[in-house]
Write a protein that holds these residues in place. Structure first.
Motif, PDB file in Angstrom:
ATOM      1  N   GLY A  45      10.426  49.391  54.707  1.00  0.00           N
ATOM      2  CA  GLY A  45      11.826  49.178  55.113  1.00  0.00           C
ATOM      3  C   GLY A  45      12.704  50.347  54.720  1.00  0.00           C
ATOM      4  O   GLY A  45      13.530  50.829  55.515  1.00  0.00           O
ATOM      5  N   ILE A  46      12.520  50.835  53.504  1.00  0.00           N
ATOM      6  CA  ILE A  46      13.346  51.953  53.013  1.00  0.00           C
ATOM      7  C   ILE A  46      13.124  53.193  53.887  1.00  0.00           C
ATOM      8  O   ILE A  46      14.071  53.785  54.416  1.00  0.00           O
ATOM      9  CB  ILE A  46      12.993  52.247  51.530  1.00  0.00           C
ATOM     10  N   LEU A  90      15.928  60.818  48.117  1.00  0.00           N
ATOM     11  CA  LEU A  90      16.208  60.278  49.455  1.00  0.00           C
ATOM     12  C   LEU A  90      17.615  59.666  49.482  1.00  0.00           C
ATOM     13  O   LEU A  90      18.386  59.860  50.428  1.00  0.00           O
ATOM     14  CB  LEU A  90      15.130  59.242  49.802  1.00  0.00           C
ATOM     15  N   LYS A  91      17.983  58.969  48.413  1.00  0.00           N
ATOM     16  CA  LYS A  91      19.327  58.365  48.369  1.00  0.00           C
ATOM     17  C   LYS A  91      20.404  59.443  48.347  1.00  0.00           C
ATOM     18  O   LYS A  91      21.467  59.275  48.941  1.00  0.00           O
ATOM     19  CB  LYS A  91      19.441  57.440  47.149  1.00  0.00           C
ATOM     20  N   VAL A 139      10.435  44.033  54.199  1.00  0.00           N
ATOM     21  CA  VAL A 139      10.832  45.175  55.030  1.00  0.00           C
ATOM     22  C   VAL A 139      12.332  45.121  55.332  1.00  0.00           C
ATOM     23  O   VAL A 139      13.058  46.108  55.155  1.00  0.00           O
ATOM     24  CB  VAL A 139      10.017  45.187  56.348  1.00  0.00           C
ATOM     25  N   GLY A 140      12.797  43.960  55.778  1.00  0.00           N
ATOM     26  CA  GLY A 140      14.220  43.813  56.130  1.00  0.00           C
ATOM     27  C   GLY A 140      15.116  44.147  54.948  1.00  0.00           C
ATOM     28  O   GLY A 140      16.104  44.883  55.086  1.00  0.00           O
ATOM     29  N   ALA A 179      17.768  47.192  54.392  1.00  0.00           N
ATOM     30  CA  ALA A 179      19.167  46.907  54.026  1.00  0.00           C
ATOM     31  C   ALA A 179      19.590  47.740  52.810  1.00  0.00           C
ATOM     32  O   ALA A 179      20.726  48.225  52.744  1.00  0.00           O
ATOM     33  CB  ALA A 179      19.344  45.416  53.753  1.00  0.00           C
ATOM     34  N   GLU A 180      18.658  47.940  51.869  1.00  0.00           N
ATOM     35  CA  GLU A 180      18.962  48.767  50.692  1.00  0.00           C
ATOM     36  C   GLU A 180      19.441  50.157  51.107  1.00  0.00           C
ATOM     37  O   GLU A 180      20.391  50.694  50.548  1.00  0.00           O
ATOM     38  CB  GLU A 180      17.661  48.993  49.896  1.00  0.00           C
ATOM     39  N   VAL A 181      18.741  50.739  52.089  1.00  0.00           N
ATOM     40  CA  VAL A 181      19.076  52.098  52.530  1.00  0.00           C
ATOM     41  C   VAL A 181      20.417  52.113  53.276  1.00  0.00           C
ATOM     42  O   VAL A 181      21.236  53.011  53.077  1.00  0.00           O
ATOM     43  CB  VAL A 181      17.934  52.677  53.396  1.00  0.00           C
TER      44      VAL A 181
END
Ligand SMILES: NC(=O)c1ccc[n+]([C@@H]2O[C@H](COP(=O)([O-])OP(=O)(O)OC[C@H]3O[C@@H](n4cnc5c(N)ncnc54)[C@H](O)[C@@H]3O)[C@@H](O)[C@H]2O)c1
Length: 403
Positions: A134-135, A166-167, A189-190, A194-196
């Motif tokens: 996901g990320i 990456l962040k 994954v979702g 969402a974190e990203v």
């Protein structure tokens, strides 16, 4: 108990590993009867010297160990008879390309425990790479926007040292006012995706707000199945019924496709479900989505423009809804750009391995030590003593080449 971390032998080689050096030490500390050996590897995301520095034996021949841990399918010639292996075998759906692998495992009297099959009694997976899929998938979606519209340049995820870098890259993301991203799935994954989106400063709104309002800033909505599937009869959405009988539901996704600019998928999709939308829907001038990051990545599955998986080296193609054909990336404003990399966690192998190792230590290994009283290892054991176990006996015709 002697545990071996094997060298990944699949081509292209996978850099991930089940346990990082500090996690090996933690496991040995918790269970003094455990000794971990590391097979030499030129490709692993952690160099052999880091294991050596931690005092772990790095060996040419891993046959000293009884329990062998890997990530991807082990090359047939490398399989050591009579051992217990844990890895992702990709055999339980009768994948034709792994038939020989399972045949050899049976011939060599290997015990195969598949990571994908390790679940609790309710069927919840105990160990998985979903969060980092996901990320990286959401990051690749934002990378794709930057490329397609020339808005900004992000490093590729695999060029980042780790998730922290990456962040930092995400600070470069600049999306227009009222840019709308629809994200499906509320599982690993979702939530990773969402974190990203959160880290990129994109505001989360409810599905209702997403469809009904305009915003001064870019926004995203994270949908559960009930938000985009509706029952064929009645109005009440029962999640259990949806999982068991997806054919009793139809897609109600179009309202999002007509308002969203980007789609990121992170749902699980049952082939008995309707796709989210059709190629005909995509031909409508009102169909607004121009970028699809299909992390779910079922070929010609829930997203009809996913006509093949893409690779880390070449992550996107354009899809022409009027011919149903693939085109060169970013080649026409009418086309939809598709990101469908199917091994996303490999772009951040160190972070993905760290999370995997943590889950192995907390959720999986204790079952070896408690006599597997909850049956977790038994449920995930596909082969033992040269035979398929009863739970996987349905693979017999596949092994025999009949299906
Ligand atoms: N592209 C990649 O590299 C990559 C890597 C890992 C996982 N994936 C894929 O991503 C998808 C989601 O994986 P995950 O780890 O988040 O799964 P998960 O079980 O944690 O979450 C699944 C989500 O889908 C929903 N869902 C819809 N129908 C469902 C059903 N019939 N059964 C179960 N859940 C259902 C759930 O409500 C949940 O929101 C899977 O299809 C998986 O194969 C892709």
């Amino acid at each position: 108990m002697k545990i071996g971390l094997i060298r990944e032998g699949k081509t292209p080689p996978d850099k991930r590993v089940v346990l990082l050096p500090e996690q090996c030490l933690l496991l040995q500390e918790r269970y003094p009867e455990v000794q971990i050996y590391v097979e030499k590897s030129p490709v692993r995301c952690v160099p052999d010297t880091d294991y050596e520095k931690a005092g772990l034996p790095v060996v040419d021949n891993i046959s000293v160990a009884d329990l062998l841990l890997g990530i991807k399918e082990v090359p047939i010639e490398a399989l050591i008879p009579e051992k217990t292996y844990m890895f992702f075998s990709h055999t339980i759906k009768k994948q034709p390309y792994n038939r020989k692998l399972l045949q050899t495992i049976l011939q060599k009297h290997i015990t195969l425990i598949d990571f994908e099959c390790l679940t609790d009694e309710d069927g919840n997976r105990l160990i998985a790479f979903g969060r980092f899929a996901g990320i990286v998938g959401a990051y690749n979606a934002l990378w794709t926007y930057g490329k397609r519209f020339g808005a900004y340049e992000l490093k590729r995820a695999y060029e980042c040292k780790d998730y922290e870098e990456l962040k930092q890259e995400l600070k470069k993301v600049k999306l227009p006012t009222n840019y709308k991203i629809v994200l499906t799935g509320r599982g690993r994954v979702g939530n990773g995706a969402a974190e990203v989106l959160d880290a990129a400063g994109i505001r989360k709104v409810s599905p209702q707000e997403f469809v009904g309002q305009t915003f001064e800033k870019p926004v995203y909505a994270q949908l559960a199945s009930r938000d985009y599937y509706a029952p064929n009869e009645g109005i009440y959405f029962d999640e259990k019924e949806f999982y068991l009988y997806p054919e009793r539901f139809h897609s109600d996704f179009l309202k999002y496709a007509l308002t969203a600019d980007m789609l990121i998928t992170g749902h699980f999709w049952n082939p008995r479900s309707e796709p989210l939308f059709t190629v005909d829907d995509m031909q409508s001038p009102a169909f607004k989505i121009k970028i699809i990051a299909d992390i779910t990545c079922d070929i010609r599955g829930s997203v009809p423009s996913t006509i093949r998986a893409t690779t880390i080296e070449s992550p996107v193609y354009d899809f022409d809804p009027f011919t149903g054909k693939e085109r060169a990336p970013f080649s026409n404003a009418r086309f939809v750009t598709v990101m469908a990399v199917d091994n996303l966690p490999c772009e951040l192998p160190l972070d993905a391995s760290r999370l995997f190792g943590r889950q192995f230590i907390e959720n999986v290994f204790p079952h070896f030590m408690n006599g597997d009283k909850e049956g977790v290892l038994t449920r995930a054991t596909i082969a033992k003593d040269g035979k398929l176990t009863p739970r996987y006996a349905y693979l017999q015709d596949y092994v025999e080449g009949k299906s």
